[in-house]
Design a protein around this motif. Structure first.
Motif, short mmCIF file in Angstrom:
data_model
loop_
_atom_site.label_atom_id
_atom_site.label_comp_id
_atom_site.label_asym_id
_atom_site.label_seq_id
_atom_site.Cartn_x
_atom_site.Cartn_y
_atom_site.Cartn_z
N PHE A 237 30.59 -8.54 -43.80
CA PHE A 237 29.43 -7.72 -43.45
C PHE A 237 28.35 -8.48 -42.69
CE2 PHE A 237 25.11 -6.34 -44.50
CZ PHE A 237 25.11 -5.14 -43.82
N ASP A 238 27.94 -9.64 -43.17
CA ASP A 238 26.82 -10.35 -42.54
C ASP A 238 27.07 -10.66 -41.06
OD1 ASP A 238 25.14 -10.27 -44.72
OD2 ASP A 238 25.92 -12.12 -45.58
N PRO A 239 28.26 -11.09 -40.66
CA PRO A 239 28.50 -11.29 -39.21
C PRO A 239 28.32 -10.01 -38.41
CG PRO A 239 30.22 -12.35 -40.51
CD PRO A 239 29.43 -11.52 -41.45
N LEU A 240 28.63 -8.86 -39.02
CA LEU A 240 28.50 -7.58 -38.32
C LEU A 240 27.05 -7.36 -37.90
CD1 LEU A 240 29.54 -4.78 -37.44
CD2 LEU A 240 29.06 -3.98 -39.77
N PHE A 241 26.11 -7.61 -38.80
CA PHE A 241 24.70 -7.39 -38.48
C PHE A 241 24.25 -8.30 -37.35
CE2 PHE A 241 20.17 -8.31 -39.03
CZ PHE A 241 19.65 -7.03 -38.95
N LEU A 242 24.68 -9.55 -37.38
CA LEU A 242 24.30 -10.50 -36.34
C LEU A 242 24.83 -10.05 -34.97
CD1 LEU A 242 22.95 -13.17 -35.58
CD2 LEU A 242 25.12 -14.33 -36.08
N TYR A 243 26.09 -9.64 -34.92
CA TYR A 243 26.68 -9.17 -33.67
C TYR A 243 25.90 -7.94 -33.15
CZ TYR A 243 30.88 -12.10 -33.78
OH TYR A 243 31.75 -13.15 -33.76
N CYS A 244 25.62 -7.00 -34.06
CA CYS A 244 24.93 -5.78 -33.65
C CYS A 244 23.52 -6.06 -33.14
CB CYS A 244 24.88 -4.79 -34.81
SG CYS A 244 26.47 -4.09 -35.26
N PHE A 245 22.80 -6.93 -33.83
CA PHE A 245 21.42 -7.23 -33.45
C PHE A 245 21.37 -7.83 -32.05
CE2 PHE A 245 17.78 -10.10 -33.14
CZ PHE A 245 16.74 -9.26 -33.50
N ILE A 246 22.21 -8.82 -31.80
CA ILE A 246 22.23 -9.46 -30.49
C ILE A 246 22.72 -8.50 -29.42
CG2 ILE A 246 23.26 -11.31 -29.12
CD1 ILE A 246 23.34 -13.00 -31.68
N GLY A 247 23.77 -7.73 -29.73
CA GLY A 247 24.32 -6.80 -28.75
C GLY A 247 23.34 -5.71 -28.35
N ILE A 248 22.65 -5.13 -29.34
CA ILE A 248 21.69 -4.06 -29.04
C ILE A 248 20.53 -4.59 -28.22
CG2 ILE A 248 20.01 -2.48 -30.06
CD1 ILE A 248 21.96 -2.16 -32.42
N LEU A 249 19.95 -5.72 -28.65
CA LEU A 249 18.77 -6.25 -27.97
C LEU A 249 19.11 -6.67 -26.54
CD1 LEU A 249 15.80 -7.02 -28.15
CD2 LEU A 249 16.49 -9.27 -29.01
N ALA A 250 20.21 -7.42 -26.38
CA ALA A 250 20.59 -7.88 -25.04
C ALA A 250 20.96 -6.70 -24.14
CB ALA A 250 21.76 -8.86 -25.14
N GLY A 251 21.73 -5.75 -24.68
CA GLY A 251 22.14 -4.60 -23.88
C GLY A 251 20.97 -3.72 -23.49
N ALA A 252 20.05 -3.50 -24.43
CA ALA A 252 18.89 -2.65 -24.14
C ALA A 252 17.99 -3.28 -23.09
CB ALA A 252 18.10 -2.40 -25.43
N ARG A 253 17.82 -4.61 -23.17
CA ARG A 253 16.98 -5.29 -22.19
C ARG A 253 17.62 -5.29 -20.81
NH1 ARG A 253 12.12 -5.95 -20.41
NH2 ARG A 253 11.72 -7.97 -19.42
N LEU A 254 18.90 -5.66 -20.74
CA LEU A 254 19.58 -5.68 -19.45
C LEU A 254 19.70 -4.26 -18.88
CD1 LEU A 254 22.43 -8.24 -20.20
CD2 LEU A 254 20.52 -8.54 -18.61
N GLY A 255 19.90 -3.28 -19.76
CA GLY A 255 20.00 -1.91 -19.29
C GLY A 255 18.73 -1.44 -18.61
N HIS A 256 17.59 -1.76 -19.20
CA HIS A 256 16.31 -1.37 -18.59
C HIS A 256 16.11 -2.06 -17.24
CE1 HIS A 256 12.05 -0.39 -18.15
NE2 HIS A 256 11.88 -1.65 -17.80
N CYS A 257 16.34 -3.37 -17.23
CA CYS A 257 16.07 -4.15 -16.02
C CYS A 257 17.01 -3.78 -14.88
CB CYS A 257 16.17 -5.64 -16.32
SG CYS A 257 14.95 -6.22 -17.53
#
Length: 288
Positions: A55-75
């Motif tokens: 479980f714990d690795p899942l949260f880390l993957y999701c946090f990084i993926g969402i933040l990086a994707g959301a930022r790159l998506g906007h830019c």
């Protein structure tokens, strides 16, 4: 017009401050949304007796993926003419700072995150997670989908607190007057989305409690994509366009980016064998 019902909106963008350190409402809403999703998926994993340590690795993957994707998506989707035209703005894609012409900088936080990019980033992160853990890809996607609407709801509440992604001018009695923008009554598009996502969470959670066996079929993942991006498509009609180039398009960028997600969502809900084979291939699972 029922002017007396209009809501004058101009809250402080700071939720909590500790001396020079300030935590903004937008950041707070992101953290609360992610924390609630964390607790929900943790509970789902325990109920489904998923092996401890996955479980714990899942949260880390999701946090990084969402933040990086959301930022790159906007830019890249909304402001490529800004972030790809100079080295200092290119750096601002990755670092939460504003760099002046003189080279000095100040901390601003990440201002500009796109939900479509966040969704793509999340899907990429989950693909990596599934390949590493060898978990059932549909079980992972369905569990994330049950909790995702909570995070989406709080992100839109953060937009509301920031008076951003504002709606079109209207005379509906529940209109908001965003004082940071102008004195005109507008649709609270952020609030419409937040309510829609909260409703999706209760629908998904209710279905899960009654039919937990659907986890692992792709149903919840498909429901989440179809509902969220269908709602987003129609709510976009109440919003002001975010960038000038959208004025010349038949559909705005948010609507165009929503269509592929709706198609994928419907395919996942139908649970076709071709989707399962594609997911197994992506996860590196060669079993037939």
């Amino acid at each position: 017009m029922e002017h007396f019902l209009y809501i004058t909106w101009d809250p402080s963008d700071t939720a909590v401050s500790f001396g020079p350190l300030a935590i903004h409402w937008y950041s707070m809403c992101w953290l609360v949304g992610l924390a609630l999703a964390y607790l929900l998926v943790q509970r789902l994993y325990k109920e489904q007796k998923v092996k401890e340590g996955l479980f714990d690795p899942l949260f880390l993957y999701c946090f990084i993926g969402i933040l990086a994707g959301a930022r790159l998506g906007h830019c890249l989707f909304y402001q490529p003419d800004v972030f790809l035209t100079s080295w200092r703005h290119f750096i601002e894609i990755f670092l939460p700072i504003d760099i002046s012409d003189s080279g000095s900088w100040r901390f601003t936080g990440y201002r500009g995150l796109a939900s479509h990019g966040g969704t793509l980033g999340l899907m990429l992160a989950l693909w990596i997670y599934v390949r590493r853990t060898k978990m059932n890809v549909w079980q992972v996607l369905d569990n994330i989908a049950i909790a995702t609407p909570v995070t989406a709801c709080f992100i839109r509440l953060g937009n509301l607190m920031n008076s951003e992604i504002i709606g079109r001018i209207t005379d509906v009695p529940w209109a908001f007057i965003f004082e940071r923008v102008d004195s005109m009554p507008r649709h609270p598009g952020q609030l419409y989305e937040a309510i829609a996502y909260a409703l999706l969470f209760f629908i998904g959670w209710r279905i899960y409690r009654k039919q937990p066996q659907r986890v692992g079929t792709g149903f919840f993942f498909g429901l989440c994509l179809t509902y969220i991006f269908t709602a987003r498509f129609f709510i976009e009609y109440t919003k002001e366009v975010q960038e000038a180039f959208e004025q010349t398009l038949p559909l705005n960028m948010g609507q165009m980016l929503s269509i592929p997600f709706v198609i994928i969502g419907i395919a996942c809900m139908k649970g076709g064998n071709w989707m399962k084979r594609l997911a197994d291939l992506a996860a590196g699972n060669k079993k037939k």
